[in-house]
Design an enzyme around this catalytic site. Structure first.
Site, mmCIF file in Angstrom:
data_model
loop_
_atom_site.group_PDB
_atom_site.id
_atom_site.type_symbol
_atom_site.label_atom_id
_atom_site.label_comp_id
_atom_site.label_asym_id
_atom_site.label_seq_id
_atom_site.Cartn_x
_atom_site.Cartn_y
_atom_site.Cartn_z
ATOM 1 N N HIS A 154 0.820 -1.215 0.000
ATOM 2 C CA HIS A 154 0.000 0.000 0.000
ATOM 3 C C HIS A 154 0.857 1.271 0.000
ATOM 4 O O HIS A 154 0.380 2.344 0.355
ATOM 5 C CB HIS A 154 -0.974 -0.001 1.186
ATOM 6 C CG HIS A 154 -2.114 -0.971 1.000
ATOM 7 N ND1 HIS A 154 -3.036 -1.256 1.982
ATOM 8 C CD2 HIS A 154 -2.476 -1.714 -0.074
ATOM 9 C CE1 HIS A 154 -3.914 -2.135 1.518
ATOM 10 N NE2 HIS A 154 -3.594 -2.442 0.288
ATOM 11 N N CYS A 167 6.005 14.445 -14.973
ATOM 12 C CA CYS A 167 7.185 14.376 -14.107
ATOM 13 C C CYS A 167 7.141 13.086 -13.266
ATOM 14 O O CYS A 167 7.930 12.184 -13.464
ATOM 15 C CB CYS A 167 7.225 15.611 -13.211
ATOM 16 S SG CYS A 167 8.495 15.562 -11.939
ATOM 17 N N SER A 288 -0.274 -9.418 18.715
ATOM 18 C CA SER A 288 0.754 -10.071 17.898
ATOM 19 C C SER A 288 2.168 -9.737 18.378
ATOM 20 O O SER A 288 3.096 -10.505 18.131
ATOM 21 C CB SER A 288 0.590 -9.719 16.419
ATOM 22 O OG SER A 288 0.592 -8.325 16.245
HETATM 23 P P1 OAD Z 1 -7.760 -2.746 10.161
HETATM 24 O O1 OAD Z 1 -7.822 -1.560 11.063
HETATM 25 O O2 OAD Z 1 -8.894 -2.998 9.251
HETATM 26 O O3 OAD Z 1 -7.534 -4.041 11.023
HETATM 27 C C1 OAD Z 1 -6.607 -4.078 12.072
HETATM 28 C C2 OAD Z 1 -6.692 -5.412 12.727
HETATM 29 O O4 OAD Z 1 -5.674 -5.489 13.709
HETATM 30 C C3 OAD Z 1 -8.030 -5.692 13.435
HETATM 31 O O5 OAD Z 1 -8.512 -6.954 13.028
HETATM 32 C C4 OAD Z 1 -7.650 -5.701 14.924
HETATM 33 O O6 OAD Z 1 -8.406 -6.656 15.662
HETATM 34 C C5 OAD Z 1 -6.193 -6.117 14.859
HETATM 35 N N1 OAD Z 1 -5.349 -5.689 15.989
HETATM 36 C C6 OAD Z 1 -5.394 -4.558 16.717
HETATM 37 N N2 OAD Z 1 -4.394 -4.522 17.628
HETATM 38 C C7 OAD Z 1 -3.707 -5.674 17.474
HETATM 39 C C8 OAD Z 1 -2.555 -6.246 18.122
HETATM 40 N N3 OAD Z 1 -1.908 -5.616 19.109
HETATM 41 N N4 OAD Z 1 -2.147 -7.475 17.698
HETATM 42 C C9 OAD Z 1 -2.787 -8.124 16.702
HETATM 43 N N5 OAD Z 1 -3.866 -7.636 16.073
HETATM 44 C C10 OAD Z 1 -4.309 -6.423 16.443
HETATM 45 O O7 OAD Z 1 -6.368 -2.614 9.353
HETATM 46 P P2 OAD Z 1 -5.924 -3.381 8.031
HETATM 47 O O8 OAD Z 1 -6.499 -4.738 7.968
HETATM 48 O O9 OAD Z 1 -4.457 -3.224 7.951
HETATM 49 O O10 OAD Z 1 -5.652 0.872 3.288
HETATM 50 O O11 OAD Z 1 -6.586 -2.482 6.926
HETATM 51 C C11 OAD Z 1 -6.304 -2.739 5.577
HETATM 52 C C12 OAD Z 1 -6.265 -1.473 4.777
HETATM 53 O O12 OAD Z 1 -7.457 -0.715 4.994
HETATM 54 C C13 OAD Z 1 -5.164 -0.502 5.171
HETATM 55 O O13 OAD Z 1 -3.921 -0.787 4.563
HETATM 56 C C14 OAD Z 1 -5.699 0.817 4.724
HETATM 57 C C15 OAD Z 1 -7.098 0.676 5.250
HETATM 58 O O14 OAD Z 1 -8.034 1.485 4.717
HETATM 59 C C16 OAD Z 1 -5.751 2.038 2.631
HETATM 60 O O15 OAD Z 1 -5.806 3.117 3.207
HETATM 61 C C17 OAD Z 1 -5.785 1.906 1.156
HETATM 62 ZN ZN ZN Z 2 7.427 16.972 -10.561
#
Ligand code: OAD
Ligand code: ZN
EC number: 2.3.1.-
Length: 303
Positions: A154, A167, A288
């Site tokens: 991402h 550019c 984690s």
């Molecule tokens: P989310 O916020 O959707 O999910 C985060 C996950 O981490 C949840 O399932 C939580 O339960 C878990 N979590 C929280 N704390 C934790 C810990 N200490 N240990 C383990 N798990 C934990 O985030 P993503 O799945 O990364 O993209 O979201 C995917 C994409 O959606 C991102 O890259 C971003 C977002 O919109 C864009 O902006 C394009």
């Molecule tokens: Zn430029």
């Protein structure tokens, strides 16, 4: 919602460890939860950014076109958070798997690729930290073999990219703030306040041609990076470790089931239940930053 009648993933570490030892091509798919212990807000988890803000108004090309001032303030806030953060033991455990000479001791004979949805740079900084702690490994860690095994699909919060199609200049930029006009506006998103208007002329500019620059991340509606390399790794993988992601955003959310469909195993590490985890072969519910080093037999090394 899951029900008790659905198939149950295994939850005991010794079974996971013995599976791990037999795997030859391991991938890890990481999300915001991996960085939560470093103080980086998640998106959909408790206190997540998309619980307070509409992603469509902040993380799309259209949002940037309509209101670059607001979008830059959001990314400036996230850059400042990431700059103040440190990699946690979860990042370090995955980084250790990425270094062949360390991996040979913990996952002998296996390849390892980290596919992260995170833009905060903490997984790459974890590699830098290992190089600092073990200077004899610094050259190996700087090599393309290691650096290219970390796929930041991402994009990167600290890349700044020219919006002019003629550019397109991209630079790695760790400036704090990224431009003077953004100084102090990080509080807007930290405290949910109305944002001030910043004139386009005062937002970050391309250092080559002077056009408006944008954050070097992948927005909704844009194509993630490294899809070809990821496809190669997903096809080979016999184990997919899913860490700290809600598994709601594709294509990343689909990799685990692709690996399983070819006969590979899936292990989910998440503090809470997440999409598809009932179909995983292993499920470790907990932070984690502690479950991952333990499962990879690295707890002592990362503390
Ligand atoms: P989310 O916020 O959707 O999910 C985060 C996950 O981490 C949840 O399932 C939580 O339960 C878990 N979590 C929280 N704390 C934790 C810990 N200490 N240990 C383990 N798990 C934990 O985030 P993503 O799945 O990364 O993209 O979201 C995917 C994409 O959606 C991102 O890259 C971003 C977002 O919109 C864009 O902006 C394009
Ligand atoms: Zn430029």
């Amino acid at each position: 919602m899951t029900s008790d009648s659905e198939s149950k993933p295994q939850t005991d570490m010794p079974s996971f460890v013995s599976t791990l030892k037999s795997c030859k091509h391991i991938i890890a798919v990481a999300g915001a939860g991996l960085s939560a212990a470093s103080g980086i807000p998640t998106f959909r988890g408790a206190g997540g950014l998309w619980r307070k803000y509409d992603a469509i108004t902040l993380a799309t090309p259209q949002a940037f076109k309509e209101n670059p001032s607001r979008v830059w303030q959001f990314y400036h806030y996230r850059r400042e958070k990431a700059l103040a953060a440190q990699p946690n033991p979860g990042h370090l455990a995955l980084a250790m798997c990425s270094v062949p000479s360390i991996r040979e001791k913990i996952l002998p004979g296996a390849s390892f690729t980290l596919i992260t949805q995170n833009v905060d740079g903490l997984s790459r900084r974890a590699l830098d930290q290992i190089a600092e702690m073990h200077p004899e490994l610094a050259e190996e860690i700087r090599s393309p073999v290691v650096q290219d095994s970390l796929l930041e699909m991402h994009g990167r919060l600290f890349d700044v990219v020219c919006t002019s199609s003629k550019c397109g200049h991209r630079e790695h930029n760790l400036d704090s703030p990224v431009c003077p006009a953004l100084a102090g506006t990080e509080n807007v998103f930290a405290q949910n306040q109305p944002e001030p208007h910043i004139d386009v002329a005062d937002l970050p500019k391309c250092k080559k041609c002077g056009s408006l620059a944008r954050p070097g991340v992948v927005w909704f509606g844009e194509i993630p990076w490294h899809l070809r390399d990821i496809d190669v790794e997903v096809r080979k993988a016999d184990l997919c470790i899913v860490v700290g992601t809600s598994s709601k955003v594709y294509p990343a959310a689909g990799y685990a089931s692709e690996v399983q469909a070819r006969g590979g195993k899936v292990a989910v590490f998440n503090v809470d239940r997440s999409d598809g985890d009932q179909r995983a072969d292993f499920l470790f519910l907990g932070p984690s930053e502690s479950t991952l080093p333990k499962a990879l037999g690295l707890q002592d090394d990362t503390e």
